[in-house]
Design a protein around this motif. Structure first.
Motif, PDB file in Angstrom:
ATOM      1  N   SER A 125       0.830  -1.209   0.000  1.00 21.85           N
ATOM      2  CA  SER A 125       0.000   0.000   0.000  1.00 21.85           C
ATOM      3  C   SER A 125       0.860   1.253   0.000  1.00 21.85           C
ATOM      4  CB  SER A 125      -0.906   0.033   1.236  1.00 21.85           C
ATOM      5  OG  SER A 125      -1.793  -1.051   1.242  1.00 21.85           O
ATOM      6  N   LYS A 159     -12.187  10.974   1.533  1.00 23.78           N
ATOM      7  CA  LYS A 159     -11.693   9.797   2.248  1.00 23.78           C
ATOM      8  C   LYS A 159     -12.863   8.913   2.690  1.00 23.78           C
ATOM      9  CE  LYS A 159      -9.327   8.553   6.530  1.00 23.78           C
ATOM     10  NZ  LYS A 159      -8.519   9.030   7.656  1.00 23.78           N
ATOM     11  N   LEU A 162     -14.382   7.079  -0.268  1.00 25.93           N
ATOM     12  CA  LEU A 162     -13.506   6.008  -0.761  1.00 25.93           C
ATOM     13  C   LEU A 162     -13.529   4.800   0.159  1.00 25.93           C
ATOM     14  CD1 LEU A 162     -10.485   8.175  -1.940  1.00 25.93           C
ATOM     15  CD2 LEU A 162     -12.208   7.066  -3.385  1.00 25.93           C
ATOM     16  N   THR A 195      -9.660  -1.407  -1.917  1.00 29.75           N
ATOM     17  CA  THR A 195      -8.566  -0.562  -2.402  1.00 29.75           C
ATOM     18  C   THR A 195      -8.161   0.484  -1.371  1.00 29.75           C
ATOM     19  OG1 THR A 195      -9.237  -0.836  -4.712  1.00 29.75           O
ATOM     20  CG2 THR A 195      -7.863   1.076  -4.200  1.00 29.75           C
ATOM     21  N   PHE A 196      -9.130   1.184  -0.830  1.00 35.57           N
ATOM     22  CA  PHE A 196      -8.875   2.303   0.079  1.00 35.57           C
ATOM     23  C   PHE A 196      -9.188   1.859   1.504  1.00 35.57           C
ATOM     24  CE2 PHE A 196     -10.154   3.934  -4.069  1.00 35.57           C
ATOM     25  CZ  PHE A 196      -9.083   4.752  -4.367  1.00 35.57           C
ATOM     26  N   VAL A 220      -3.810   3.111   0.242  1.00 35.01           N
ATOM     27  CA  VAL A 220      -4.311   2.648  -1.051  1.00 35.01           C
ATOM     28  C   VAL A 220      -3.515   1.404  -1.436  1.00 35.01           C
ATOM     29  CG1 VAL A 220      -4.742   3.259  -3.460  1.00 35.01           C
ATOM     30  CG2 VAL A 220      -4.745   5.060  -1.704  1.00 35.01           C
ATOM     31  N   ARG A 221      -4.219   0.327  -1.717  1.00 36.92           N
ATOM     32  CA  ARG A 221      -3.550  -0.908  -2.134  1.00 36.92           C
ATOM     33  C   ARG A 221      -3.103  -0.789  -3.588  1.00 36.92           C
ATOM     34  NH1 ARG A 221      -7.503  -3.029   1.431  1.00 36.92           N
ATOM     35  NH2 ARG A 221      -6.484  -4.110   3.151  1.00 36.92           N
ATOM     36  N   SER A 254      -5.193  -2.577  -6.881  1.00 33.67           N
ATOM     37  CA  SER A 254      -6.588  -2.160  -7.020  1.00 33.67           C
ATOM     38  C   SER A 254      -7.210  -2.736  -8.290  1.00 33.67           C
ATOM     39  CB  SER A 254      -6.671  -0.638  -7.089  1.00 33.67           C
ATOM     40  OG  SER A 254      -7.983  -0.230  -7.407  1.00 33.67           O
ATOM     41  N   VAL A 305      -7.829   5.053  -8.906  1.00 32.83           N
ATOM     42  CA  VAL A 305      -6.657   5.370  -8.087  1.00 32.83           C
ATOM     43  C   VAL A 305      -5.906   6.552  -8.707  1.00 32.83           C
ATOM     44  CG1 VAL A 305      -4.420   4.531  -7.265  1.00 32.83           C
ATOM     45  CG2 VAL A 305      -6.447   3.056  -7.123  1.00 32.83           C
TER      46      VAL A 305
END
Length: 114
Positions: free
Chosen positions: A46, A56, A59, A66-67, A81-82, A85, A91
């Motif tokens: 991440s 935020k 998301l 993802t978030f 954030v991964r 995704s 992203v």
């Protein structure tokens, strides 16, 4: 965007950006005001994105795969954030939004050296 190098390369294509440091680690900042908007994370797979609280929340609610956040990020305008995704376009759009928000802020205060 499979890793930090890919995230940094994308972020550096945005206007007025520069590779720098933030809290002793690498980061991408807005050159004109010194505000960081992306940096690698200590959390595996991440990176950290600095973004407003309302975005935020959206998301975290709409794409928690993802978030995401750890307790460290609760209450702060940043989240994790991964890299893996399922929606890399989203992203990239959020990195652009974070850069725009950072660019709109006042210059960062210089840190005192110990």
């Amino acid at each position: 965007m499979n890793d930090w190098d890919a995230v940094a390369a994308f972020a550096l294509t945005l206007p007025d950006t520069v590779a720098s440091t933030h809290y002793g680690g690498p980061a991408i900042k807005v050159a004109s005001n010194g505000r960081a908007f992306v940096s690698p994370s200590r959390e595996p797979d991440s990176f950290t994105l600095t973004i407003d609280a309302a975005t935020k929340d959206i998301l975290l609610e709409t794409d928690p795969d993802t978030f995401w956040q750890t307790p460290h990020y609760e209450g702060w305008p940043a989240l994790l954030v991964r890299y893996a995704s399922a929606d890399p376009e989203r992203v990239r759009a959020m990195i652009e939004r974070a850069r725009d928000q950072a660019a709109a802020r006042k210059p960062a205060k210089p840190r005192k050296k110990a």
